[in-house]
Write a protein that holds these residues in place. Structure first.
Motif, short mmCIF file in Angstrom:
data_model
loop_
_atom_site.label_atom_id
_atom_site.label_comp_id
_atom_site.label_asym_id
_atom_site.label_seq_id
_atom_site.Cartn_x
_atom_site.Cartn_y
_atom_site.Cartn_z
N ALA A 20 -5.29 -9.01 -0.17
CA ALA A 20 -6.76 -9.32 0.42
C ALA A 20 -6.52 -9.64 1.77
N SER A 21 -5.37 -10.24 2.09
CA SER A 21 -4.83 -10.45 3.83
C SER A 21 -4.37 -9.24 4.21
N ILE A 22 -4.05 -8.59 3.83
CA ILE A 22 -3.73 -6.42 4.49
C ILE A 22 -4.33 -5.85 4.80
N PRO A 23 -4.89 -5.58 5.76
CA PRO A 23 -6.05 -3.79 5.65
C PRO A 23 -5.18 -2.72 5.04
N ALA A 24 -6.29 -1.89 4.79
CA ALA A 24 -5.30 -1.33 3.73
C ALA A 24 -5.73 0.34 4.03
N ASP A 25 -5.73 0.47 5.40
CA ASP A 25 -5.21 0.92 5.78
C ASP A 25 -3.63 0.72 7.03
N ALA A 26 -3.00 -0.20 6.91
CA ALA A 26 -2.02 -0.60 7.15
C ALA A 26 -0.13 0.22 6.91
N THR A 27 0.34 -0.07 7.48
CA THR A 27 1.81 0.65 7.10
C THR A 27 2.41 0.17 7.31
N THR A 28 3.30 -0.80 5.70
CA THR A 28 3.87 -1.72 6.20
C THR A 28 5.14 -1.90 5.67
N GLY A 29 6.38 -2.52 5.41
CA GLY A 29 7.99 -2.96 4.23
C GLY A 29 7.22 -4.53 3.55
N CYS A 30 8.33 -4.63 3.28
CA CYS A 30 8.75 -6.11 2.51
C CYS A 30 8.54 -7.08 3.70
N LYS A 31 8.68 -7.18 5.06
CA LYS A 31 8.63 -7.71 5.86
C LYS A 31 7.67 -8.34 6.55
N ASP A 32 6.94 -7.25 6.34
CA ASP A 32 5.94 -7.15 7.76
C ASP A 32 4.34 -8.07 7.53
N GLY A 33 4.14 -8.72 6.40
CA GLY A 33 3.54 -9.72 5.95
C GLY A 33 3.49 -10.49 6.68
N TRP A 34 4.22 -10.78 7.26
CA TRP A 34 4.32 -12.15 7.67
C TRP A 34 3.32 -12.43 8.91
N LYS A 35 2.59 -11.30 9.51
CA LYS A 35 1.81 -11.07 10.31
C LYS A 35 0.86 -11.49 10.43
N TRP A 36 0.10 -11.29 9.02
CA TRP A 36 -1.54 -10.92 8.72
C TRP A 36 -1.38 -12.61 7.45
N LEU A 37 -0.35 -12.82 7.48
CA LEU A 37 -0.08 -14.26 6.61
C LEU A 37 -0.36 -15.70 7.79
N GLU A 38 -0.26 -15.45 8.74
CA GLU A 38 0.08 -16.33 9.94
C GLU A 38 -1.07 -15.87 10.71
N SER A 39 -1.95 -14.82 10.63
CA SER A 39 -3.18 -14.30 11.16
C SER A 39 -4.60 -15.05 11.11
#
Length: 100
Positions: A20-39
């Motif tokens: 739900a929190s990471i945009p569908a078109d985002a290119t991410t790795g395992c540790k990249d989710g923090w910027k969306w968690l803290e958005s």
């Protein structure tokens, strides 16, 4: 306030859930989710049907903090209750003929 995401006019917009929190078109790795968690922005995707933890015993609910996993994280132990209740209603209803 509805604790079932997508139901009613007011429901949690900051669900603690990667889908739900990471945009569908985002290119991410395992540790990249923090910027969306803290958005501070609401989730770009709605986790329709997810049942979140809900309020504390004193009836407070902090719904605008995605990192508040105790209250805004959907989980199976929350959903199991509603699934059990709804299946009980379906099986005891005189309106339902049969699914077989």
């Amino acid at each position: 306030m509805s604790y079932l995401v997508g139901y009613g006019e007011k429901y949690p917009q900051y669900v603690h859930h990667r889908g739900a929190s990471i945009p569908a078109d985002a290119t991410t790795g395992c540790k990249d989710g923090w910027k969306w968690l803290e958005s501070t922005e609401p989730n770009p995707n709605v986790a329709t049907g997810a049942l979140v933890g809900g309020p504390f015993l004193n009836e407070t609910f902090v719904s605008n903090d995605r990192n508040n996993s105790k209250q805004v994280e959907p989980s199976t132990y929350n959903s199991a209750l509603i699934v059990g209740l709804l299946s009980g209603l379906v099986t005891t209803s005189s309106l339902v003929q049969s699914f077989t």
